[in-house]
Design a protein around this motif. Structure first.
Motif, PDB file in Angstrom:
ATOM      1  N   SER A  20     100.405 -34.496  -8.323  1.00  0.00           N
ATOM      2  CA  SER A  20     101.858 -34.382  -8.208  1.00  0.00           C
ATOM      3  C   SER A  20     102.383 -35.436  -7.253  1.00  0.00           C
ATOM      4  O   SER A  20     101.678 -35.864  -6.335  1.00  0.00           O
ATOM      5  CB  SER A  20     102.248 -33.000  -7.681  1.00  0.00           C
ATOM      6  OG  SER A  20     101.832 -31.981  -8.552  1.00  0.00           O
ATOM      7  N   CYS A  21     103.622 -35.833  -7.468  1.00  0.00           N
ATOM      8  CA  CYS A  21     104.297 -36.787  -6.590  1.00  0.00           C
ATOM      9  C   CYS A  21     105.724 -36.298  -6.392  1.00  0.00           C
ATOM     10  O   CYS A  21     106.499 -36.253  -7.354  1.00  0.00           O
ATOM     11  CB  CYS A  21     104.279 -38.176  -7.213  1.00  0.00           C
ATOM     12  SG  CYS A  21     105.317 -39.374  -6.343  1.00  0.00           S
ATOM     13  N   VAL A  22     106.040 -35.927  -5.184  1.00  0.00           N
ATOM     14  CA  VAL A  22     107.381 -35.464  -4.863  1.00  0.00           C
ATOM     15  C   VAL A  22     108.106 -36.577  -4.105  1.00  0.00           C
ATOM     16  O   VAL A  22     107.573 -37.121  -3.132  1.00  0.00           O
ATOM     17  CB  VAL A  22     107.343 -34.189  -3.996  1.00  0.00           C
ATOM     18  CG1 VAL A  22     108.754 -33.747  -3.653  1.00  0.00           C
ATOM     19  CG2 VAL A  22     106.603 -33.080  -4.730  1.00  0.00           C
ATOM     20  N   ILE A  23     109.322 -36.898  -4.561  1.00  0.00           N
ATOM     21  CA  ILE A  23     110.104 -37.956  -3.914  1.00  0.00           C
ATOM     22  C   ILE A  23     111.424 -37.380  -3.447  1.00  0.00           C
ATOM     23  O   ILE A  23     112.157 -36.779  -4.239  1.00  0.00           O
ATOM     24  CB  ILE A  23     110.354 -39.137  -4.858  1.00  0.00           C
ATOM     25  CG1 ILE A  23     109.037 -39.678  -5.415  1.00  0.00           C
ATOM     26  CG2 ILE A  23     111.128 -40.240  -4.137  1.00  0.00           C
ATOM     27  CD1 ILE A  23     109.199 -40.857  -6.358  1.00  0.00           C
ATOM     28  N   SER A  24     111.738 -37.580  -2.185  1.00  0.00           N
ATOM     29  CA  SER A  24     113.005 -37.116  -1.631  1.00  0.00           C
ATOM     30  C   SER A  24     113.747 -38.299  -1.016  1.00  0.00           C
ATOM     31  O   SER A  24     113.156 -39.324  -0.693  1.00  0.00           O
ATOM     32  CB  SER A  24     112.765 -36.035  -0.577  1.00  0.00           C
ATOM     33  OG  SER A  24     111.942 -36.532   0.450  1.00  0.00           O
TER      34      SER A  24
END
Length: 125
Positions: A20-24
């Motif tokens: 997974s890759c979460v970008i904020s």
């Protein structure tokens, strides 16, 4: 902007993992996203790319048919499902983002604006 990968680990040959890759900190659906792989002692290489909506995906020959890239814009998360893993898939996996709608023909070579720190995958033989 923060880019955080997760989901790596140790798996046997033929096994599966989902990264997974979460970008904020940015408007997620304004960005094309790409997964890169860096094998031990080798240069980092692009392996799969996904358009802003998730409707178009590109893969390199080495992963096509085994890996699946996807994204959930509501969750600001991109995924990479790794199937039929091989020892040569071992290494660090990085998530990268560039502002665009679609993966261009040069998606494996273009510059990406934002990068994560990576997540490690080890495939035992």
């Amino acid at each position: 902007v923060q880019v955080v990968e997760s989901g790596g680990g140790l798996v046997e040959t033929g096994g599966s993992l989902r990264l997974s890759c979460v970008i904020s900190g940015l408007r997620f659906d304004d960005y094309v996203l790409t997964w890169f792989h860096q094998a031990p002692g080798k240069e980092r290489e692009a392996s799969s790319c996904i358009s802003w909506s998730g409707s178009v995906a590109e893969y390199t020959e080495s992963v096509e048919g085994r890996f699946i890239i996807s994204r959930d814009n509501a969750k600001k998360t991109m995924y990479l499902t790794l199937n039929s893993l091989k020892p040569e898939d071992t290494g660090m996996y990085y998530c990268a983002a560039v502002r665009d709608d679609y993966c261009t023909t040069s998606w494996t070579k273009r510059e990406y604006t934002y990068w994560g720190q990576g997540t490690r995958v080890t495939v035992s033989s």
